[in-house]
Enzyme design. Structure first.
Site, PDB file in Angstrom:
ATOM      1  N   PRO A 102      40.068  37.448  47.040  1.00  0.00           N
ATOM      2  CA  PRO A 102      40.851  37.858  45.865  1.00  0.00           C
ATOM      3  C   PRO A 102      40.285  39.142  45.245  1.00  0.00           C
ATOM      4  CG  PRO A 102      39.612  35.817  45.414  1.00  0.00           C
ATOM      5  CD  PRO A 102      39.425  36.127  46.861  1.00  0.00           C
ATOM      6  N   LEU A 107      34.081  38.748  43.712  1.00  0.00           N
ATOM      7  CA  LEU A 107      33.646  38.245  45.022  1.00  0.00           C
ATOM      8  C   LEU A 107      33.432  39.371  46.039  1.00  0.00           C
ATOM      9  CD1 LEU A 107      35.839  35.012  45.289  1.00  0.00           C
ATOM     10  CD2 LEU A 107      33.453  35.225  44.564  1.00  0.00           C
ATOM     11  N   GLY A 108      33.367  40.613  45.568  1.00  0.00           N
ATOM     12  CA  GLY A 108      33.003  41.720  46.461  1.00  0.00           C
ATOM     13  C   GLY A 108      34.120  42.155  47.388  1.00  0.00           C
ATOM     14  N   SER A 109      35.367  42.007  46.929  1.00  0.00           N
ATOM     15  CA  SER A 109      36.499  42.396  47.778  1.00  0.00           C
ATOM     16  C   SER A 109      36.399  43.855  48.224  1.00  0.00           C
ATOM     17  CB  SER A 109      37.786  42.144  46.990  1.00  0.00           C
ATOM     18  OG  SER A 109      38.820  42.925  47.463  1.00  0.00           O
ATOM     19  N   ALA A 111      33.712  45.879  48.292  1.00  0.00           N
ATOM     20  CA  ALA A 111      32.528  46.125  49.146  1.00  0.00           C
ATOM     21  C   ALA A 111      32.796  45.626  50.555  1.00  0.00           C
ATOM     22  CB  ALA A 111      31.306  45.430  48.558  1.00  0.00           C
ATOM     23  N   ASP A 155      26.250  44.765  46.350  1.00  0.00           N
ATOM     24  CA  ASP A 155      27.430  44.186  47.003  1.00  0.00           C
ATOM     25  C   ASP A 155      27.517  44.638  48.461  1.00  0.00           C
ATOM     26  OD1 ASP A 155      27.855  43.319  44.430  1.00  0.00           O
ATOM     27  OD2 ASP A 155      29.896  44.081  44.250  1.00  0.00           O
TER      28      ASP A 155
HETATM   29  C1  MEV Z   1      29.067  43.463  40.741  1.00  0.00           C
HETATM   30  O1  MEV Z   1      29.310  42.605  41.847  1.00  0.00           O
HETATM   31  C2  MEV Z   1      27.621  43.419  40.389  1.00  0.00           C
HETATM   32  C3  MEV Z   1      27.216  44.281  39.202  1.00  0.00           C
HETATM   33  O2  MEV Z   1      25.825  44.029  38.972  1.00  0.00           O
HETATM   34  C4  MEV Z   1      27.459  45.754  39.452  1.00  0.00           C
HETATM   35  C5  MEV Z   1      26.511  46.337  40.488  1.00  0.00           C
HETATM   36  O3  MEV Z   1      25.461  45.762  40.792  1.00  0.00           O
HETATM   37  O4  MEV Z   1      26.832  47.442  40.982  1.00  0.00           O
HETATM   38  C6  MEV Z   1      27.964  43.879  37.934  1.00  0.00           C
END
Ligand code: MEV
Length: 339
Positions: A102, A107-109, A111, A155
């Site tokens: 999603p 959830l790192g979509s 990345a 990520d």
């Molecule tokens: C986002 O998945 C994680 C954060 O710490 C941003 C980052 O590390 O770049 C909020």
């Protein structure tokens, strides 16, 4: 010489178990790859440029070498530009993007798509040979910088390498953890608020709230670092009660720094009321998803409670493999794994 016709790559989603946001400011953070995946298949094409076909973003074609880029495809543009620097030519290609992850859910979509696309296009340019994970990582960082502005890099590191990682900005992965929760009495539920949010905005809000605390912010960054190592210790010792308490603590700090949301609070409050071991927001917050650590015997009941409140629940496996690449080289498959 072998002619490469297609290269495909897939990468997992991720959750941050503790240390999100703090990692942008120098603290170590713990993340795990999650068993939802994105997939990109790149095929050599005749026409000029690179065509992206995505169910979510639509179809677009771009050529490299412009001074700047505008539009939803620019993550792909910046990643491809970095790949061309290492492989020497902008190979025309059509790349098909597909993802189970999603969007805007923490959830790192992006990345995951950044890593899948970078790996598939690099592999195509390189004829399926001499693939370096650091080239994939560098290209995916170009993509992520466009999407998030100032990412810590956690990520892309976790979706590239898979498993459980402890990460520090500027140093990269500082520890890999082999222990998982699979053989404990606890399971992790990923509970989705359904509220999509921008990581860029959440990082900006957290940073502003932290900076208001002046020099005291350093103490909090150090505390976040200590929480990460306590979480790592609890995971290694399979002490799920202690792990759960640390997750509640980690959530409290993130909430105090302004990156929670009423729906995330509802999820965490319900976890406490139902006796779950722990719960916290995961990723950028302000919407997105929460992690709930529940005793295995209570997890089904909790899942039903969240669903009855209108949340979507994923029971995804943590610590899954990272990047996988597969090229069809003259009819023979060449497989490269990120883990
Ligand atoms: C986002 O998945 C994680 C954060 O710490 C941003 C980052 O590390 O770049 C909020």
């Amino acid at each position: 010489m072998a002619i490469v016709e297609t290269c495909s790559a897939s990468a997992p989603a991720k959750v941050i178990i503790t240390g999100e946001h703090w990692v942008v400011h120098g603290s170590a953070a713990l993340a795990a790859a999650v068993g939802l995946r994105s997939r990109v298949k790149c095929m050599e094409a005749r026409g000029p440029g690179i065509t992206i076909k995505s169910l979510r973003l639509g179809s677009f074609t771009f050529t490299l070498g412009q001074d700047s880029c505008r539009g939803p495809h620019c993550g792909f543009y910046y990643a491809a530009s970095r790949i061309v620097e290492v492989c020497g030519e902008a190979k025309p290609a059509t790349c098909i993007v597909d993802s189970d992850i999603p969007i805007g859910a923490g959830l790192g979509s992006s990345a995951s798509v950044a890593v899948s696309f970078s790996a598939a296009y690099l592999a195509l340019c390189r004829g399926g040979k001499d693939l370096s994970l650091s080239d994939v990582s560098n290209a995916a960082s170009g993509f992520e910088k466009f999407v998030h502005g100032n990412p810590s890099g956690i990520d892309t590191a976790v979706v590239l390498h898979g498993g459980f990682i402890v990460y520090r900005r500027g140093e990269g992965i500082i520890m890999r953890i082999n222990e998982s929760l699979a053989d404990t009495d606890a399971v992790v539920l990923i509970v989705d608020t359904g509220i999509a949010r921008s990581t860029k905005e959440a990082v900006a809000a957290f940073t502003q709230n932290l900076s208001r605390l002046g020099s005291f912010s350093k103490i909090l960054v150090n505390l976040a670092e200590q929480i990460t190592w306590e979480v790592v210790g609890s995971l290694k010792a399979r002490d799920t009660k202690r792990l759960g308490s640390l997750l509640y603590l980690s959530h409290g700090l993130l909430s105090a720094l302004g990156v929670s949301h009423e729906k995330l609070e509802e999820i965490v409050q319900a976890a406490r009321a139902e006796g779950a071991l722990g719960a916290k927001l995961t990723g950028a917050g302000m919407g997105g998803t929460a992690l709930v650590l529940a005793a295995r015997e209570h997890s089904h009941r909790l899942e039903k409670i969240y669903e009855s409140k209108g949340f979507k629940v994923y029971k995804a496996t943590l610590g899954v493999p990272g990047l996988q690449i597969n090229c069809d080289v003259s009819g023979r498959a060449a497989m490269v794994e990120g883990t």
